[in-house]
Write a protein that holds these residues in place. Structure first.
Motif, short mmCIF file in Angstrom:
data_model
loop_
_atom_site.label_atom_id
_atom_site.label_comp_id
_atom_site.label_asym_id
_atom_site.label_seq_id
_atom_site.Cartn_x
_atom_site.Cartn_y
_atom_site.Cartn_z
N LEU A 64 99.24 -35.99 -33.99
CA LEU A 64 97.79 -36.11 -33.83
C LEU A 64 97.38 -35.73 -32.41
CD1 LEU A 64 97.46 -39.58 -35.58
CD2 LEU A 64 96.87 -37.34 -36.54
N ILE A 71 84.93 -33.74 -43.99
CA ILE A 71 86.41 -33.74 -43.98
C ILE A 71 86.93 -34.69 -45.06
CG2 ILE A 71 88.46 -34.41 -42.65
CD1 ILE A 71 87.02 -33.42 -40.12
N GLY A 121 91.29 -36.88 -37.99
CA GLY A 121 90.73 -35.53 -38.07
C GLY A 121 91.28 -34.76 -39.26
N GLU A 122 91.71 -33.53 -38.99
CA GLU A 122 92.20 -32.66 -40.07
C GLU A 122 93.53 -33.15 -40.65
OE1 GLU A 122 90.52 -30.34 -41.48
OE2 GLU A 122 88.84 -30.19 -40.08
N VAL A 131 88.83 -41.02 -40.18
CA VAL A 131 88.71 -39.58 -39.92
C VAL A 131 88.45 -39.34 -38.42
CG1 VAL A 131 87.41 -37.47 -40.45
CG2 VAL A 131 87.94 -39.10 -42.27
N SER A 132 87.80 -40.29 -37.74
CA SER A 132 87.54 -40.14 -36.30
C SER A 132 88.84 -40.10 -35.51
CB SER A 132 86.67 -41.30 -35.80
OG SER A 132 87.27 -42.54 -36.12
N GLU A 155 82.47 -35.82 -40.30
CA GLU A 155 83.61 -36.61 -40.79
C GLU A 155 83.54 -36.76 -42.30
OE1 GLU A 155 84.18 -39.26 -36.70
OE2 GLU A 155 83.93 -40.29 -38.63
N ARG A 158 91.65 -36.24 -27.84
CA ARG A 158 90.24 -35.89 -28.08
C ARG A 158 89.44 -37.11 -28.54
NH1 ARG A 158 90.05 -36.43 -33.11
NH2 ARG A 158 92.01 -36.22 -34.21
N VAL A 159 90.08 -38.29 -28.76
CA VAL A 159 89.33 -39.47 -29.23
C VAL A 159 88.79 -40.22 -28.02
CG1 VAL A 159 89.43 -41.58 -30.60
CG2 VAL A 159 90.93 -39.65 -31.19
N VAL A 205 84.40 -42.83 -42.38
CA VAL A 205 83.63 -41.80 -41.68
C VAL A 205 82.44 -42.45 -40.98
CG1 VAL A 205 84.31 -40.09 -43.42
CG2 VAL A 205 82.10 -41.26 -43.64
N THR A 241 93.87 -36.09 -41.84
CA THR A 241 93.53 -37.17 -42.77
C THR A 241 94.17 -36.94 -44.14
OG1 THR A 241 91.42 -37.49 -41.62
CG2 THR A 241 91.62 -38.45 -43.82
#
Ligand code: IGP
Length: 265
Positions: free
Chosen positions: A10, A179, A150-151, A146-147, A176, A14-15, A171, A153
């Protein structure tokens, strides 16, 4: 059944905000854990089934503390689970994050051994071992955010399904949600709380739930966070399948009565 591919690493840097700090801690906790999810288990879909009736279902949360409130109440997890069941809850959410929510995985073991409501592992899942632990603790479901994921998930959803767990895919905004819809999730939760700022906006759930239905989503939709009174629930009645409520119940002093009072139509 073949085991799902290990989820990709992961990109947690970026979080941002409070959420970023917590997920970094959790990633460090599990940095050396075995990523093998272990043997496949049959899908019981107990959590999903509990939320699928015609009435608005209640997922009652065992929440002793939070980053926004600090200490909430020193709940005994098994007593709290039984009180929620007596108050009509359809399912339980059990926080297992230790530093900010005063939870532990042991609560999940004790709760699932002592009573029969389906239980969700509520944690910041950043490693497949956290899902294996949830299954081993008797959870019916696990939270996937999802936060955070991300992709990735969808890859985590595949691990949950391999383990027979339902996944509540959470979400907080349109991107989100898109996704989540793309992963084939069967249960989507909309968090009214922005976990980066901890700000609550009860308009978020009705907005995103309506968007999910308009996109053709036929699964279970859960409105999450910030509900304190029956009036608060008017915004999601007839729209959501379930609500997830923690703080207002946990802080009430009488969990069964608080659950009944909140859910009266
Ligand atoms: O205590 P509240 O406002 O009733 O909210 C419960 C639940 O929605 C919240 O605890 C929650 C929603 N998503 C999360 C993700 C991680 C930790 C906690 C949460």
């Amino acid at each position: 059944m073949t085991a799902p591919a290990f989820p990709p690493p992961l990109a947690l840097e970026r979080v941002p905000g409070v959420l970023g700090r917590i997920v970094h801690e959790r990633a460090a906790d599990y940095a050396h854990a075995d990523p093998d999810p272990g043997p496949a288990r049959p899908a019981a879909r107990r959590f999903e089934a509990a939320l699928s009736g015609p009435a608005l279902a209640l997922i009652a949360e065992i929440k002793r503390a939070s980053p926004s409130q600090g200490a909430i109440a020193p709940l005994d997890p098994v007593d709290a689970a039984r009180a929620y069941e007596a108050g009509g809850a359809h399912a339980l959410s059990v926080l297992t994050e230790p530093r900010h929510f005063d939870g532990t995985l042991d609560f999940l073991h004790r709760i699932t051994a002592a009573q029969s409501l389906p239980a969700l592992r509520k944690d910041f899942v950043v490693h497949p071992a956290m899902l294996r632990e949830a299954a081993e603790a008797g959870a019916a479901a696990a939270l996937l955010m999802v936060s955070v994921l991300g992709e990735a998930t969808g890859a985590y959803l595949a691990v949950a399904e391999h383990l027979g767990l339902d996944a509540l895919v959470e979400v907080h905004d349109e991107a989100e949600l898109d996704i989540a819809l793309g992963t084939g999730a069967r249960i989507i939760g909309v968090n009214n709380r922005d976990l980066k700022t901890l700000h609550i906006d009860l308009d978020v759930s009705p907005r995103l739930i309506a968007r999910a239905r308009a996109a053709g989503f036929t699964g279970v939709l859960v409105a999450e966070s910030g509900y304190r009174t029956p009036a608060d629930l008017r915004t999601v009645r007839g729209l959501a399948d379930a609500v997830l409520v923690g703080t207002s119940l946990a802080a009430s002093g009488d969990l069964a009565q608080a659950a009944r009072d909140l859910m009266q139509p």
